[in-house]
Design an enzyme around this catalytic site. Structure first.
Site, mmCIF file in Angstrom:
data_model
loop_
_atom_site.group_PDB
_atom_site.id
_atom_site.type_symbol
_atom_site.label_atom_id
_atom_site.label_comp_id
_atom_site.label_asym_id
_atom_site.label_seq_id
_atom_site.Cartn_x
_atom_site.Cartn_y
_atom_site.Cartn_z
ATOM 1 N N LYS A 73 0.863 -1.180 0.000
ATOM 2 C CA LYS A 73 0.000 0.000 0.000
ATOM 3 C C LYS A 73 0.901 1.231 0.000
ATOM 4 C CE LYS A 73 -3.930 2.070 2.541
ATOM 5 N NZ LYS A 73 -4.819 1.933 3.710
ATOM 6 N N SER A 117 -10.131 -0.316 6.916
ATOM 7 C CA SER A 117 -9.491 -0.137 5.606
ATOM 8 C C SER A 117 -8.795 -1.361 5.035
ATOM 9 C CB SER A 117 -8.491 1.021 5.659
ATOM 10 O OG SER A 117 -9.170 2.250 5.612
ATOM 11 N N SER A 119 -9.739 2.108 2.724
ATOM 12 C CA SER A 119 -8.796 2.830 1.898
ATOM 13 C C SER A 119 -7.776 1.943 1.182
ATOM 14 C CB SER A 119 -8.042 3.844 2.750
ATOM 15 O OG SER A 119 -7.235 3.184 3.717
#
Lengths: 478, 484
Positions: free
Chosen positions: B76, B175, B151
């Protein structure tokens, strides 16, 4: 109308750790800009603070030295504001739960009176960096070497009533933090900085007046001048019928005045909240005991011991305990000797201090060691040297000679305590001065000093003065 | 070879039937083929990946490899890397290259994992749809007009589309779990403190936790093993010994007490989603688990409390992005206020600004007690609910999200509707508990996630339950047609 001044001080003492409060960067002063700023100090994305244990130890030392409570679970909080030299946009400080709770110190005022000054709290925080405004045209330079330097902010109660008391308190703290080895006290480099909260009220009133906070006080002289200026300014305002505005003021040393920096309305809302990156700082008994075992004897206790056990006059004890190095030196002088400590005090405060002052040399750089001074005093005490000859030996030590006995031998400074030798010299002097002998015997006894001087001169200063006096009196009687 | 799980790939790498170089080339080709549509990667480092694969293959040949050596992953874009930019999905950090790597990145690299690239995400991890990325939305591989969740939307889409064997993610309010649910994969948020936050750009420090997204619980166990552990650079990281997560994967579920909170099956839950979850619970029951109704009475307070605490911390954490030292700086600033205002105004997107405003407001003088302090008290109540519940049950089960993946743009104008996506996930963050999401069926062709949570440090139990469940079902083996 008479006015009473109310003063409280906030002192920022830079803690003398090798590395920063939340990172491993060096705290050494004076490095090239931004060479002592790590990713953590720069506040780069993703970095996290880790508390330096030495900082905690030093705060506990301070608490132990000021009879203050130690918060067993103190909390770091973020103080949020934007400034270019504040890398994270917040300063990690302590707010609701400072590491050091209420404490007190006993201050000896210039007139000898003792006064208790309360301490509200002391908390840990990180310093910001430095903005350099005059180096680049149209730009401000940012040096983050200082960012993250550990500070202990010491907040007093509004217990001081004059600029002189405030200075006495600041000096006390300045001496104390050095005594317990938590701050180098270097005011030029900003290691010890004061802010003063000043207000006035009618004498006898119990309510506090509106205060102003004066910042940027980096010497005791400025502290005194700024407070005095501020008292006058506030009295003028109130006596003219106006009211004092709560604000932060800056002391301008060049113009010897304070001027407004920002008012209460302009003050930041710092949006304090507990720093989620740092768990509460938990201090247990073992930690405190370990710190306590390394504490030096504190100045007040040491002063009392000097007076009670060493029979020093209070003023001498006070002077010797002004800093730890001096007191340690003093104690080392008479250690392993049998002479009275009082003699050591006389020599340290007299001869040694006079030379240090004259040549502007700190004790740490004194060419005369405590062991050398001890040996010298021993030689005076055992009669080998007169006080005056002792001073000659001291001079030799100061110029770098090492061995007290070797100095005495090589220069033939040994005091003459042989009555036969002194008698021979007295004989010669009396023979040379028959008129004075007659006058003395006729009752002009103050001529004794004339004879002492003459014999002393004949002995080239080495005659034992006590013996000489006694022998002369006997011989002159006739 | 992309249809294999990470564990299967690892076995072939170990036996020499597969090389890391082959795997990397395969995924690079797939990225080339599919990612223009998905936009799941923000950066792909083909050269770096090839070099790392060659290195991994040498380790494998020398017999010095671990179970993850040679496995290609994506990080990420919130984890700091030194060889690629770390943007956090923000214009603020466009082109920002960190001088140091995150602990998680270092650890996975040390384990021999090969980084293919950086995954797209909602800006600064704020969002539930990945539509808040400055670098564009990510498509859900199951239906490309749908969001992948957020996210960690890029990470989830990458794993679902088999554009890497696994990915890292972070979970502040769901997330990892919510995008895992939307994309039909498995993702675990570990206990707060289990995985170091050092080098993971902070959103809300007391809630953020890194974790893996992968196809299966077994894969998550392997990866979490390498990610977890105490880090002296993170004062909030746990000093507890990390258990062997793989060792307990096969433990029997007989007698396992599963709590079903009434509050998770109340208003707001899509009935199709509820049906899938109930079906999954039946499977677990048939495997020997005991289902038990429980109550989490303060569940309804989670979203309001979360949306005070997270923005409050974020408002402070994001203050460092001021245009002074790094990140976006406006052109020709007139003075320092102009520098701040325009750099931050231009650098941050609307959702980030909204949360900074909410957070700064909640912390301001006169409002602190009513908002931040109150929210912290609620947080304690939520935690207490779980403590009571876990006195009676071993794990708590329910849906990960109230609905399946929604269409792109459907909630963009309604922040509160968007926030309600986190209805079932934020409580684990507020309480610091571990929680996992695993695929448990489909509704209208879209994956549904089953969420399980446990008391602190019980990740091994969660991985065990899901692993057994995945032995009885094949939802985790399904792959979107478009990328098959």
């Amino acid at each position: 109308m008479t006015w009473e001044t109310v003063i409280g001080l906030e002192i920022h003492a830079q803690l003398a750790t090798r590395s920063k409060i939340f990172s491993a960067s060096s705290t050494a002063f004076g490095a090239e800009p931004n060479t002592q700023a790590s990713a953590v100090d720069l506040g780069l994305p993703g970095v996290l603070p880790v508390v330096n244990r030495d900082v905690v130890r030093m705060a506990v030392r301070f608490a132990l030295a000021t009879d203050a409570s130690i918060t067993r679970r103190s909390v770091f909080a973020r103080k949020n504001y934007f400034y270019p030299d504040l890398p994270k946009g917040y300063q990690i400080s302590q707010m609701a739960f400072p590491i050091v709770g209420p404490g007190r110190i006993s201050l000896t005022l210039p007139d000898g009176e003792e006064k208790i000054i309360g301490l509200t709290r002391a908390h840990l925080e990180e310093d910001a960096g430095k903005s350099v405004h005059d180096l680049f045209d149209g730009y401000t330079g940012i040096d983050l070497n200082r960012a993250g330097t550990p500070l202990l902010e010491i907040v007093s109660e509004p217990d001081m009533r004059s600029a002189a008391e405030a200075v006495a308190y600041a000096r006390y703290m300045h001496s104390l933090v050095r005594y317990i080895d938590i701050c180098d006290g270097n005011m030029q480099e900003g290691s010890f900085r004061c802010d003063a909260n000043v207000s006035i009220r009618q004498s006898g009133s119990n309510t506090l007046g509106t205060r102003t906070e004066i910042k940027n006080l980096n010497s005791f002289r400025f502290l005194e001048r700024a407070i005095e200026f501020e008292i006058e300014r506030q009295i003028d305002i109130v006596e003219s019928g106006a009211t004092v505005v709560q604000e932060t003021r800056l002391y301008d040393a060049d113009r010897d005045e304070t001027r407004s920096m920002r008012s209460k309305e302009e003050a930041n809302d710092y949006r304090y909240f507990p720093d989620p990156d740092l768990p509460p700082l938990v201090i247990d008994d073992d930690f405190i005991d370990a710190v306590r075992s390394t504490m030096p004897e504190l100045p007040a206790a040491r002063r009392a011991r000097f007076v009670e056990q060493l029979a020093l006059p209070p003023a001498d004890a006070q002077a010797l305990c002004a800093d730890r190095q001096t007191a340690d030196y003093f104690e080392a002088v008479f250690e392993n000797h049998s002479f009275a400590p009082r003699l050591a005090a006389n020599w340290v405060l007299g001869e040694l201090f006079a030379r240090m002052n004259k040549e502007n040399i700190p004790l740490a750089a004194s060419p005369v060691s405590s062991a050398q001074l001890g040996r010298l005093i021993e030689r005076v005490d055992d009669g080998t040297l007169s006080g005056k000859l002792g001073k000659q030996v001291f001079d030799a030590l100061w110029s770098g000679e090492q061995d007290v006995d070797a100095i005495i031998d090589s220069r033939g400074l040994k005091q003459i305590s042989d009555t036969g030798a002194i008698d021979t010299m007295i004989d010669a002097v009396m023979a040379d001065n028959p008129t004075q002998v007659a006058e003395y015997r006729a009752g002009k006894e103050k001529l004794l000093s004339f004879f002492v001087g003459a014999v002393m001169k004949a002995s080239r200063g080495k005659a034992n003065p006590a013996q000489l006096n006694q022998l002369l009196r006997e011989r002159l009687k006739g | 070879m992309h249809d294999m799980t990470m564990a299967q790939q690892a076995a072939l790498l170990a036996s020499g039937e597969l090389t890391s170089a082959d795997l990397v080339e395969h995924y690079l080709a797939r990225i080339e083929q599919h990612d223009a549509r998905l936009n799941a990667y923000l950066a792909v480092d083909a050269e770096g990946a090839r070099l790392a694969a060659a290195e991994a293959d040498k380790r494998l040949q020398r017999g010095e490899a671990g179970p993850l050596t040679g496995i290609p992953i994506a990080h990420k874009d919130i984890f700091c890397t030194t060889d690629m930019a770390t943007t956090c999905g923000s214009r603020m950090l466009e082109n920002y290259v960190s001088p140091y790597a995150a602990t998680v990145v270092d650890k996975l690299q040390a384990a021999g994992m090969v980084t293919l690239g950086k995954a797209n995400m909602d800006e600064f991890a704020m969002g539930s749809s990945n539509e808040n990325s400055y670098f564009g939305a990510v498509a859900n591989p199951w239906q490309e007009n749908r969001v992948p969740g957020g996210s960690s939307g890029g990470s989830a889409a990458i794993v679902a589309a088999r554009l890497a064997s696994a990915a890292t993610g972070t979970d502040t309010g769901g997330s990892i779990r919510q995008p895992a649910a939307f994309c039909g994969i498995t993702g675990i948020k570990p206990t707060y403190g289990r995985v170091s936050r050092y080098g993971m750009v902070a959103f809300a420090s007391s809630l953020d936790q890194g974790g893996p997204l992968a196809q299966t619980a077994e894969d998550c166990a392997l990866m979490l093993q390498a990610m977890a552990g105490h880090d002296v650079r993170d004062s909030t990281s746990s000093v507890l010994k990390v258990p062997d997560f793989s060792e307990s994967l096969n433990e029997n579920l007989a007698g396992l007490r599963i709590g079903i909170p009434d509050e998770y099956f109340a208003q707001g839950l899509d009935s199709d989603v509820g049906d899938c979850v109930n079906e999954a619970l039946s499977v677990l029951e048939s495997a020997g688990a005991i289902l038990k109704r429980i109550s989490l009475p303060n569940q309804n307070l989670c979203i309001p409390a979360y949306y005070i605490i997270a923005p409050a911390e974020a408002s402070s954490n994001l203050s460092r992005f001021d245009g002074v030292r790094f990140g976006h700086r406006c052109e020709n600033p007139q003075d320092i206020d102009d520098l701040y205002t325009r750099s931050r105004g231009e650098g941050f997107g609307p959702e980030v600004k909204r949360r900074i405003l909410i957070g700064a407001y909640a912390l301001s003088a006169g409002y602190y007690d009513a908002y931040y302090k109150k929210a912290q008290q609620v947080r304690q109540l939520v935690s207490d609910d779980f403590t009571s519940a876990f006195a009676e049950v071993d794990v708590i089960a329910g849906p990960t999200t109230p609905t399946t993946a929604f269409e792109r743009g459907a909630k963009s104008d309604d922040p509160v509707a968007m926030y309600l996506n986190d209805l079932f996930t934020v409580s684990a963050n507020l309480s610091g508990l571990p929680a996992i999401s695993a695929p448990c069926g489909f509704a209208d062709g879209l994956p549904v996630g089953l969420q399980l949570s446990a008391s602190v440090n019980q990740e091994a139990r969660l991985l065990n339950v899901v692993h057994r469940y995945q032995g009885l079902t094949d939802w985790h083996r399904r792959m979107p047609d478009a990328v098959a």
